[in-house]
Design a protein around this motif. Structure first.
Motif, PDB file in Angstrom:
ATOM      1  N   GLU A 160      37.223  40.627  19.823  1.00  0.00           N
ATOM      2  CA  GLU A 160      36.806  41.377  21.106  1.00  0.00           C
ATOM      3  C   GLU A 160      37.409  40.466  21.730  1.00  0.00           C
ATOM      4  OE1 GLU A 160      32.914  44.032  21.558  1.00  0.00           O
ATOM      5  OE2 GLU A 160      32.346  42.116  21.295  1.00  0.00           O
ATOM      6  N   ALA A 161      37.422  39.148  21.405  1.00  0.00           N
ATOM      7  CA  ALA A 161      37.861  38.611  22.814  1.00  0.00           C
ATOM      8  C   ALA A 161      38.617  38.577  23.910  1.00  0.00           C
ATOM      9  CB  ALA A 161      37.066  37.132  22.521  1.00  0.00           C
ATOM     10  N   ALA A 162      39.666  38.483  22.670  1.00  0.00           N
ATOM     11  CA  ALA A 162      41.054  38.197  22.696  1.00  0.00           C
ATOM     12  C   ALA A 162      41.275  39.895  23.149  1.00  0.00           C
ATOM     13  CB  ALA A 162      42.581  38.293  21.264  1.00  0.00           C
ATOM     14  N   ALA A 163      41.264  41.031  22.633  1.00  0.00           N
ATOM     15  CA  ALA A 163      41.386  42.296  23.386  1.00  0.00           C
ATOM     16  C   ALA A 163      40.549  42.945  24.229  1.00  0.00           C
ATOM     17  CB  ALA A 163      40.599  43.061  21.905  1.00  0.00           C
ATOM     18  N   ARG A 164      39.965  42.238  24.958  1.00  0.00           N
ATOM     19  CA  ARG A 164      38.979  42.580  26.245  1.00  0.00           C
ATOM     20  C   ARG A 164      39.987  41.806  27.667  1.00  0.00           C
ATOM     21  NH1 ARG A 164      33.419  43.052  27.825  1.00  0.00           N
ATOM     22  NH2 ARG A 164      33.992  44.162  29.586  1.00  0.00           N
ATOM     23  N   LEU A 165      40.621  40.152  26.804  1.00  0.00           N
ATOM     24  CA  LEU A 165      40.537  39.708  27.710  1.00  0.00           C
ATOM     25  C   LEU A 165      41.532  39.483  29.053  1.00  0.00           C
ATOM     26  CD1 LEU A 165      41.306  36.483  28.653  1.00  0.00           C
ATOM     27  CD2 LEU A 165      43.149  35.947  27.370  1.00  0.00           C
ATOM     28  N   PHE A 166      43.028  40.493  28.749  1.00  0.00           N
ATOM     29  CA  PHE A 166      43.676  40.849  30.270  1.00  0.00           C
ATOM     30  C   PHE A 166      43.085  41.920  30.350  1.00  0.00           C
ATOM     31  CE2 PHE A 166      47.034  38.502  26.962  1.00  0.00           C
ATOM     32  CZ  PHE A 166      47.571  37.320  28.163  1.00  0.00           C
ATOM     33  N   ALA A 167      42.273  42.827  29.931  1.00  0.00           N
ATOM     34  CA  ALA A 167      41.704  43.773  30.925  1.00  0.00           C
ATOM     35  C   ALA A 167      41.020  43.113  32.625  1.00  0.00           C
ATOM     36  CB  ALA A 167      41.368  44.993  30.049  1.00  0.00           C
ATOM     37  N   VAL A 168      39.826  42.167  31.446  1.00  0.00           N
ATOM     38  CA  VAL A 168      38.984  41.564  32.819  1.00  0.00           C
ATOM     39  C   VAL A 168      39.174  40.758  33.331  1.00  0.00           C
ATOM     40  CG1 VAL A 168      36.909  39.880  32.934  1.00  0.00           C
ATOM     41  CG2 VAL A 168      36.895  41.660  30.385  1.00  0.00           C
ATOM     42  N   LEU A 169      40.906  40.029  32.952  1.00  0.00           N
ATOM     43  CA  LEU A 169      41.463  39.467  34.682  1.00  0.00           C
ATOM     44  C   LEU A 169      42.191  40.967  35.278  1.00  0.00           C
ATOM     45  CD1 LEU A 169      42.750  36.591  32.234  1.00  0.00           C
ATOM     46  CD2 LEU A 169      40.784  36.402  34.189  1.00  0.00           C
ATOM     47  N   HIS A 170      42.616  41.648  34.778  1.00  0.00           N
ATOM     48  CA  HIS A 170      43.249  42.962  36.159  1.00  0.00           C
ATOM     49  C   HIS A 170      42.100  42.894  36.793  1.00  0.00           C
ATOM     50  CE1 HIS A 170      47.147  44.354  34.180  1.00  0.00           C
ATOM     51  NE2 HIS A 170      46.641  42.797  33.724  1.00  0.00           N
ATOM     52  N   ARG A 171      40.554  42.860  36.329  1.00  0.00           N
ATOM     53  CA  ARG A 171      39.525  43.885  37.242  1.00  0.00           C
ATOM     54  C   ARG A 171      39.560  42.639  38.403  1.00  0.00           C
ATOM     55  NH1 ARG A 171      34.440  43.977  35.561  1.00  0.00           N
ATOM     56  NH2 ARG A 171      34.039  43.832  33.736  1.00  0.00           N
ATOM     57  N   PHE A 172      38.963  41.018  37.654  1.00  0.00           N
ATOM     58  CA  PHE A 172      38.614  40.303  38.537  1.00  0.00           C
ATOM     59  C   PHE A 172      39.977  40.619  39.424  1.00  0.00           C
ATOM     60  CE2 PHE A 172      35.852  38.030  35.927  1.00  0.00           C
ATOM     61  CZ  PHE A 172      35.115  38.390  35.956  1.00  0.00           C
ATOM     62  N   GLU A 173      41.391  40.449  39.441  1.00  0.00           N
ATOM     63  CA  GLU A 173      42.096  40.237  40.110  1.00  0.00           C
ATOM     64  C   GLU A 173      42.458  41.258  41.248  1.00  0.00           C
ATOM     65  OE1 GLU A 173      46.410  39.190  38.466  1.00  0.00           O
ATOM     66  OE2 GLU A 173      46.425  41.711  38.679  1.00  0.00           O
ATOM     67  N   LYS A 174      41.767  42.547  41.159  1.00  0.00           N
ATOM     68  CA  LYS A 174      41.741  43.759  41.625  1.00  0.00           C
ATOM     69  C   LYS A 174      40.565  44.262  43.079  1.00  0.00           C
ATOM     70  CE  LYS A 174      42.485  47.381  39.046  1.00  0.00           C
ATOM     71  NZ  LYS A 174      42.741  48.055  38.200  1.00  0.00           N
ATOM     72  N   ASP A 175      39.746  43.094  42.155  1.00  0.00           N
ATOM     73  CA  ASP A 175      38.462  43.232  43.065  1.00  0.00           C
ATOM     74  C   ASP A 175      38.312  42.181  44.321  1.00  0.00           C
ATOM     75  OD1 ASP A 175      35.423  43.050  43.999  1.00  0.00           O
ATOM     76  OD2 ASP A 175      34.638  43.138  41.667  1.00  0.00           O
ATOM     77  N   ASP A 176      37.922  43.032  45.567  1.00  0.00           N
ATOM     78  CA  ASP A 176      38.020  42.141  46.464  1.00  0.00           C
ATOM     79  C   ASP A 176      37.356  41.243  46.861  1.00  0.00           C
ATOM     80  OD1 ASP A 176      40.980  43.513  47.687  1.00  0.00           O
ATOM     81  OD2 ASP A 176      39.057  44.977  49.142  1.00  0.00           O
ATOM     82  N   ARG A 177      36.155  41.180  46.201  1.00  0.00           N
ATOM     83  CA  ARG A 177      35.305  40.544  46.266  1.00  0.00           C
ATOM     84  C   ARG A 177      35.427  38.921  45.337  1.00  0.00           C
ATOM     85  NH1 ARG A 177      30.413  44.502  44.241  1.00  0.00           N
ATOM     86  NH2 ARG A 177      32.948  44.137  42.556  1.00  0.00           N
ATOM     87  N   VAL A 178      36.591  38.725  44.811  1.00  0.00           N
ATOM     88  CA  VAL A 178      37.115  38.164  43.947  1.00  0.00           C
ATOM     89  C   VAL A 178      37.760  37.426  44.223  1.00  0.00           C
ATOM     90  CG1 VAL A 178      37.612  36.521  41.590  1.00  0.00           C
ATOM     91  CG2 VAL A 178      35.818  39.306  41.895  1.00  0.00           C
ATOM     92  N   ARG A 179      37.256  35.344  44.558  1.00  0.00           N
ATOM     93  CA  ARG A 179      38.941  35.285  45.402  1.00  0.00           C
ATOM     94  C   ARG A 179      38.387  34.316  44.828  1.00  0.00           C
ATOM     95  NH1 ARG A 179      36.288  33.567  50.480  1.00  0.00           N
ATOM     96  NH2 ARG A 179      35.876  35.767  51.070  1.00  0.00           N
ATOM     97  N   ARG A 180      37.977  33.670  43.602  1.00  0.00           N
ATOM     98  CA  ARG A 180      38.145  32.911  42.610  1.00  0.00           C
ATOM     99  C   ARG A 180      37.112  32.870  41.420  1.00  0.00           C
ATOM    100  NH1 ARG A 180      35.736  26.680  42.983  1.00  0.00           N
ATOM    101  NH2 ARG A 180      33.911  27.657  43.127  1.00  0.00           N
ATOM    102  N   ILE A 181      38.187  32.622  40.048  1.00  0.00           N
ATOM    103  CA  ILE A 181      37.635  32.462  38.469  1.00  0.00           C
ATOM    104  C   ILE A 181      37.044  32.152  38.011  1.00  0.00           C
ATOM    105  CG2 ILE A 181      38.045  33.450  36.340  1.00  0.00           C
ATOM    106  CD1 ILE A 181      40.114  35.562  37.818  1.00  0.00           C
ATOM    107  N   VAL A 182      35.914  31.194  37.103  1.00  0.00           N
ATOM    108  CA  VAL A 182      35.607  30.275  36.543  1.00  0.00           C
ATOM    109  C   VAL A 182      35.407  30.928  35.020  1.00  0.00           C
ATOM    110  CG1 VAL A 182      34.209  28.337  36.415  1.00  0.00           C
ATOM    111  CG2 VAL A 182      34.586  29.095  38.483  1.00  0.00           C
TER     112      VAL A 182
END
Ligand code: AMP
Ligand code: MG
Length: 324
Positions: free
Chosen positions: A276-298
């Motif tokens: 399940e984690a593999a299936a969601r990985l890129f979609a979650v990163l795409h969402r963070f990438e598009k979110d203006d409030r996110v300037r760093r991911i840990v």
């Protein structure tokens, strides 16, 4: 060129037969597909992606038997892997026949082959008189697309058609294996959608690392699969927050549980399931990438077992410093 998303196999077949590129669903990620036997079409795949020409492409076949038309030798050990995992997310590197153009393999005497199991990819390949060269349908080094919208975000205006097959099932790229010509050794060139342990079980021997061997593993760039915002990879989110607190504009990516107090964050699998984690990985990163409030991911590492190896590999590459 306007880019359309649709479910018409006819349209995809027509585009591909006339030498155009189509984004197609596979069980791993969406691919940017074109006729693998036409060097001019393959050249366009490299240019649309911005991919360096020394990074060879995977040739997608409609059925396992097809491999004998394009590979000049298939050791028994490789055949056992194909029987076990094709169709599916396993790519085999084999000596190639001359019908595969040099540009596909970056001039190497070998080529990478796979039979995808996504029903739409299967139906499409069966309708075509040629195999498809298809790297992931993203700009070079960026996040891989697991939904048609991800392809649209990166390649709008550059291709005419995106064949919609829904969200991809596996979510990380294929496992790439090279079997020695005498069948007595095998190398893991890239961890991916088939766990290395499962490959080793069928082979009856451990997979070797291509480092410190004569085996070429081109294109395994240190920085790859990267979101447009910086990503930091840590062993344990709670421990990291204990030391650094929760900085502004930071999003947290947890395996199964977000530490208390985190508001911007995502969990890959609440039940701690690596598939399940593999299936969601890129979609979650795409969402963070598009979110203006996110300037760093840990992000935190997942267990280094099964599909966890592929997930950690992608996170490590997403986290590598950009080349200077
Ligand atoms: P992808 O980036 O998912 O399209 O997968 C392509 C990767 O397959 C390349 O970056 C290489 O690492 C690997 N690959 C393709 N062809 C070969 C080959 N002939 N020998 C070794 N690795 C290959
Ligand atoms: Mg890729």
């Amino acid at each position: 060129m306007p880019t359309r998303i649709g479910t018409s196999l006819e349209t995809a077949v027509r585009c591909l037969e006339s030498g155009r590129l189509v984004a197609i669903p596979t069980e791993t990620v969406y691919g940017l597909a074109g006729n693998a036997l036409d060097p001019r079409v393959v050249a366009r795949i490299f240019s649309v992606k911005g991919r360096p020409s020394f990074d060879p492409l995977i040739v997608h076949l409609s059925a396992a038997e097809e491999v004998f038309r394009y590979a000049s030798a298939v050791p028994d050990a490789a055949q056992r892997l194909m029987e076990a995992f094709w169709p599916g997310p396993l790519t085999m590197v084999l000596p190639r026949r001359a019908v595969i153009p040099d540009i596909v393999t970056a001039g190497l005497p070998t080529a990478a082959f796979r039979v995808p199991r996504h029903p739409v990819a299967q139906a499409l390949l069966k309708r075509l008189p040629f195999p498809l060269a298809a790297p992931s349908a993203n700009r070079f080094a960026r996040l891989s697309p697991t939904r048609p919208e991800h392809v649209m975000e990166q390649l709008a205006g550059k291709i005419s058609y995106i064949l919609d097959g829904g969200p991809t099932e596996v979510g990380v790229e294929s496992t790439i294996v090279r079997v020695a010509d005498d069948g007595k050794a095998a190398w893991l060139l890239r961890p991916g959608g088939i766990p290395a342990e499962a490959v080793e079980k069928v082979l009856g021997m451990p997979l070797l690392s291509p480092e410190h061997s004569h085996i070429q593993a081109p294109g395994q760039m240190k920085r790859h699969y990267s979101p447009a915002v910086p990503l930091m990879l840590v062993d344990d989110l709670a421990a990291w927050i204990g030391r650094h607190g929760i900085p502004d504009a930071t999003a947290f990516l947890a395996f199964h549980t977000l530490p208390a107090g985190v508001v911007q964050g995502a969990v890959l699998s609440p039940s701690g399931n690596l598939e399940e984690a593999a299936a969601r990985l890129f979609a979650v990163l795409h969402r963070f990438e598009k979110d203006d409030r996110v300037r760093r991911i840990v992000a935190e590492k997942v267990p280094e077992t099964g599909l966890g190896r592929a997930i950690n590999d992608r996170l490590r590459r997403a986290a590598a410093e950009p080349p200077t």
